[in-house]
Design an enzyme around this catalytic site. Sequence first.
Site, PDB file in Angstrom:
ATOM      1  N   ARG A 164       0.653  -1.127   0.007  1.00 55.36           N
ATOM      2  CA  ARG A 164       0.047  -0.002  -0.087  1.00 55.36           C
ATOM      3  C   ARG A 164       0.868   1.350   0.136  1.00 55.36           C
ATOM      4  O   ARG A 164       0.527   2.255   0.598  1.00 55.36           O
ATOM      5  CB  ARG A 164      -0.981   0.047   1.387  1.00 55.36           C
ATOM      6  CG  ARG A 164      -1.946  -1.301   1.347  1.00 55.36           C
ATOM      7  CD  ARG A 164      -2.876  -1.150   0.081  1.00 55.36           C
ATOM      8  NE  ARG A 164      -3.588  -2.533   0.339  1.00 55.36           N
ATOM      9  CZ  ARG A 164      -3.217  -3.672  -0.244  1.00 55.36           C
ATOM     10  NH1 ARG A 164      -2.227  -3.694  -0.941  1.00 55.36           N
ATOM     11  NH2 ARG A 164      -3.922  -4.625  -0.355  1.00 55.36           N
ATOM     12  N   SER A 246     -11.020  -0.583   3.271  1.00 58.11           N
ATOM     13  CA  SER A 246     -10.281  -1.076   4.387  1.00 58.11           C
ATOM     14  C   SER A 246      -9.666   0.122   4.982  1.00 58.11           C
ATOM     15  O   SER A 246      -8.798   1.112   4.186  1.00 58.11           O
ATOM     16  CB  SER A 246      -9.217  -2.232   3.877  1.00 58.11           C
ATOM     17  OG  SER A 246      -9.715  -3.333   3.485  1.00 58.11           O
ATOM     18  N   GLU A 342      -4.762   3.672   6.188  1.00 56.86           N
ATOM     19  CA  GLU A 342      -4.623   3.609   4.703  1.00 56.86           C
ATOM     20  C   GLU A 342      -5.102   4.857   4.129  1.00 56.86           C
ATOM     21  O   GLU A 342      -4.400   5.468   3.580  1.00 56.86           O
ATOM     22  CB  GLU A 342      -5.406   2.496   3.968  1.00 56.86           C
ATOM     23  CG  GLU A 342      -4.856   1.381   4.292  1.00 56.86           C
ATOM     24  CD  GLU A 342      -5.438   0.044   2.995  1.00 56.86           C
ATOM     25  OE1 GLU A 342      -5.828   0.464   2.020  1.00 56.86           O
ATOM     26  OE2 GLU A 342      -5.441  -1.027   3.457  1.00 56.86           O
TER      27      GLU A 342
END
Length: 346
Positions: A164, A246, A342
């Site tokens: 990520r 998420s 995130e």
Amino acid sequence: MIVEQNASLQPHNTFGIVAKARTLVRVKDEEDVQQVLEHAQLGGEPKFVLGGGSNIVLTGDVKAVVLKVEVPGKRILEDGPRATIVEFGAGENWHDAVTWTLDQGLGGLENLALIPGTVGASPVQNIGAYGVELQDRFESLDAIDLATGKLFTLDASQCAFGYRDSVFKHPPGREGDLGLAGRALILRVRMRLAKPWKPVLGYVDLQRKVHESGVDHPTPRQVYDWVCAIRSAKLPDPKVIGNAGSFFKNPTVTPEQCQDIIARDPGIVHYPMPDGSIKLAAGWLIDACGWKGKSVGQAGVYEKQALVLVNRGGATGGEVVTLARAIQTSVYERFGIRLEPEPVVV
């Protein structure tokens, strides 16, 4: 160049948080960016690049010039014996782009179906799901430097992909490191879809679908359908319930750390990684701390998946951030693990 003043950002962030942009420019091509950079008033203002708004938490109005990326385009660039290269405009919806490749008879992106956001944002986050990350299919991208107005192209190594993570999430280093956070606007992204196609079915949820269906050798479309069904059962549709997918990254620990946690919590969900580390399921950690279904103001933890924070109606960015920090504190106090969000807080 289309310029809007005091533009609502609520339709442009999947959390559905109310906020405004003092100035919003809709970017259809590189010429629009050049016009902004050369503009007498806008040129010297700070810039904020906005794609589908699926990875941001707005905590107030945005004073920087918002560059809303809406560059269109889908095409097969090259069809060779070993791979097909496809190119997308950065403003294309990611899921629609995945579906389009399947409509062309091309497999490779099906595991990444239903991930919210635009194509241009996909390399920034190095999106991933069900055993496939963008870097596994990435060929190259074109972008424009917001400081100089120059166009440039990056390949996978130059994007410095990580979990990520990418070069687009890091500021320029003091010693000339190629950090491009806040400096680059992605215009086009190219994917390499290898031949012959091979399904990626390592995740438990997909293995369960293989068992239930009795299909040992699925087609790309079947894998796509399975992924869509799995995600739809677990994750809320942002059009119905505001969310950013998420919210936390799955943390990685050493085997020794994992064994220590297993000794106390045998049911912890964990996956061995190729480098020898162990990835833990952040959703399981959050659920174990009792957060599933809980709320702070109008920001809550989704009842079906603790990894997802949702807007129960009228949530502010401040409430989302407060909830996220409370979850981080709980997980750290119980497991000694710091969860990393995130989304970008703006």
